[in-house]
Design an enzyme around this catalytic site. Structure first.
Site, mmCIF file in Angstrom:
data_model
loop_
_atom_site.group_PDB
_atom_site.id
_atom_site.type_symbol
_atom_site.label_atom_id
_atom_site.label_comp_id
_atom_site.label_asym_id
_atom_site.label_seq_id
_atom_site.Cartn_x
_atom_site.Cartn_y
_atom_site.Cartn_z
ATOM 1 N N LYS A 38 74.688 5.118 111.959
ATOM 2 C CA LYS A 38 74.396 5.484 114.098
ATOM 3 C C LYS A 38 73.942 4.660 114.320
ATOM 4 O O LYS A 38 75.047 4.693 115.631
ATOM 5 C CB LYS A 38 73.192 6.532 113.094
ATOM 6 C CG LYS A 38 73.052 7.706 112.729
ATOM 7 C CD LYS A 38 72.269 8.177 111.849
ATOM 8 C CE LYS A 38 72.583 9.047 110.910
ATOM 9 N NZ LYS A 38 70.937 10.212 110.051
ATOM 10 N N GLN A 55 65.535 9.540 111.241
ATOM 11 C CA GLN A 55 65.052 9.390 109.718
ATOM 12 C C GLN A 55 64.342 10.447 109.001
ATOM 13 O O GLN A 55 63.437 9.973 108.676
ATOM 14 C CB GLN A 55 65.429 7.671 109.590
ATOM 15 C CG GLN A 55 66.984 7.610 107.950
ATOM 16 C CD GLN A 55 67.898 8.684 108.150
ATOM 17 O OE1 GLN A 55 68.727 8.767 109.495
ATOM 18 N NE2 GLN A 55 68.866 9.402 107.389
ATOM 19 N N ASP A 106 69.160 14.884 116.312
ATOM 20 C CA ASP A 106 69.790 15.586 115.285
ATOM 21 C C ASP A 106 69.574 17.501 114.852
ATOM 22 O O ASP A 106 69.953 18.103 114.125
ATOM 23 C CB ASP A 106 68.715 15.159 114.049
ATOM 24 C CG ASP A 106 68.888 14.379 112.910
ATOM 25 O OD1 ASP A 106 70.001 14.428 113.355
ATOM 26 O OD2 ASP A 106 67.133 13.354 112.890
#
Ligand code: NAP
Length: 283
Positions: free
Chosen positions: A54, A98, A121
């Site tokens: 990422k 995460q 997200d």
């Protein structure tokens, strides 16, 4: 029939190129550089690989990116304080915590603490709720990436039977809603479903269960478009999906490989969510 492969790597590269162009424009016209803050708690090896990917993608498209890497002993209060700091930092447009988090932390509370407009997200309850209501929302990256893959292969869900296997909050449920929004007739399957019977109905099949090769090729409706979200590491180190790939490819019209299908799209859509957050923030 042998299915055509859906090259997620190539589509993701195109999406990243589009984003890079937008970033150049945003910098030149408004002096804004999108910023993505990634929080990785502890030493989960898979999380390390995902976060590295990422960060690399963020740098490649011209974002600022920061990794916050607290020790796994961090308390709920300390992690909430970090999220609040990032919420208030004007250079940060997207925040990603995460998952999974260590067991002593309440992931739902942490996700809910991220400002919805910085929720890269698309997991915040407000964004999930807005998706349900058909309102503008930051969308969960994996199912949104799947929608882009369908578009790329000319598969319009309208009027088709779509079957989603798996009902997680991050993939299955938002996937079903996005397909419904595009006028598919949607069935969502789980452990109590009659999978062979349901899968056999699918013009579009999206599988996100986390069980290696659970969906057998023989169940696939001839000509179906098959999207395999699963990523499972076998004992020999090989990565396989949730669909029995070779047998499914004999019946499907299009199919995603694992790896190189959905995975790269998830990261590309995360960049898109962050770009859009930066575009909104500058207004
Ligand atoms: P999850 O939260 O564990 O959810 C799994 C879902 O699959 C649940 O709804 C579960 O049903 C269902 N399921 C499990 N075993 C089943 C069975 N034998 N028959 C029918 N349904 C079954 O998983 P997730 O987070 O959605 O992830 C799913 C897979 O996608 C994993 O392999 C993950 O690594 C992968 N993934 C990939 C990406 C990517 O970027 N490529 C992103 C996210 C996830 P119940 O609800 O009844 O328990």
């Amino acid at each position: 029939m042998t299915a055509q492969l859906i090259d997620g790597k190539a589509v993701a590269a195109r999406v990243r190129a589009e984003i890079k162009e937008e970033v150049t424009r945003l910098k030149a016209e408004r002096g804004i550089t999108p910023g993505l803050a990634v929080v990785r708690v502890g030493e989960d090896p898979a999380s390390k690989v995902y976060v590295t990917g990422k960060k690399k993608a963020a740098e490649e498209v011209g974002f600022n990116s920061w990794e916050h890497h607290p020790d796994e002993t961090i308390t709920q209060e300390e992690l909430l304080a970090l999220v609040h700091r990032l919420n208030e930092d004007p250079a940060v447009h997207g925040i990603l915590v995460q998952l999974p988090l260590p067991k002593h932390l309440d992931a739902d509370a942490i996700i809910s603490a991220v400002k919805p407009e910085k929720d890269a997200d698309g997991f915040h309850p407000l964004n999930a709720g807005n998706l349900l209501l058909g309102r503008p929302a930051t969308r969960a990256c994996t199912p949104w990436g799947v929608m882009r893959l369908l578009e790329e292969v000319g598969c319009n869900p309208a009027g088709k039977r779509a079957v989603v296997v798996g009902r997680s909050n991050i993939v299955g449920k938002p996937q079903a809603l996005m397909l419904l929004q595009k006028d598919a007739t949607v069935t969502v399957c789980h452990r109590k479903s009659d999978l062979p019977a349901e899968v056999a109905q699918a013009d579009i099949l999206v599988v996100a269960v986390g069980v290696p090769e659970l969906v057998k090729g023989a169940w696939i409706k001839p000509g179906a478009v098959v999207i395999d979200v699963g990523m499972n590491r076998k004992a020999d180190g090989k990565l396989v999906g949730d669909v029995e790939f070779a047998a499914a490819a004999e019946r499907a019209s299009f199919i995603t490989p694992v790896p190189g299908g959905v995975g790269p799209m998830t990261i590309a859509m995360l960049m898109k969510n962050t770009l859009e957050a930066a575009q909104r923030a500058g207004k």
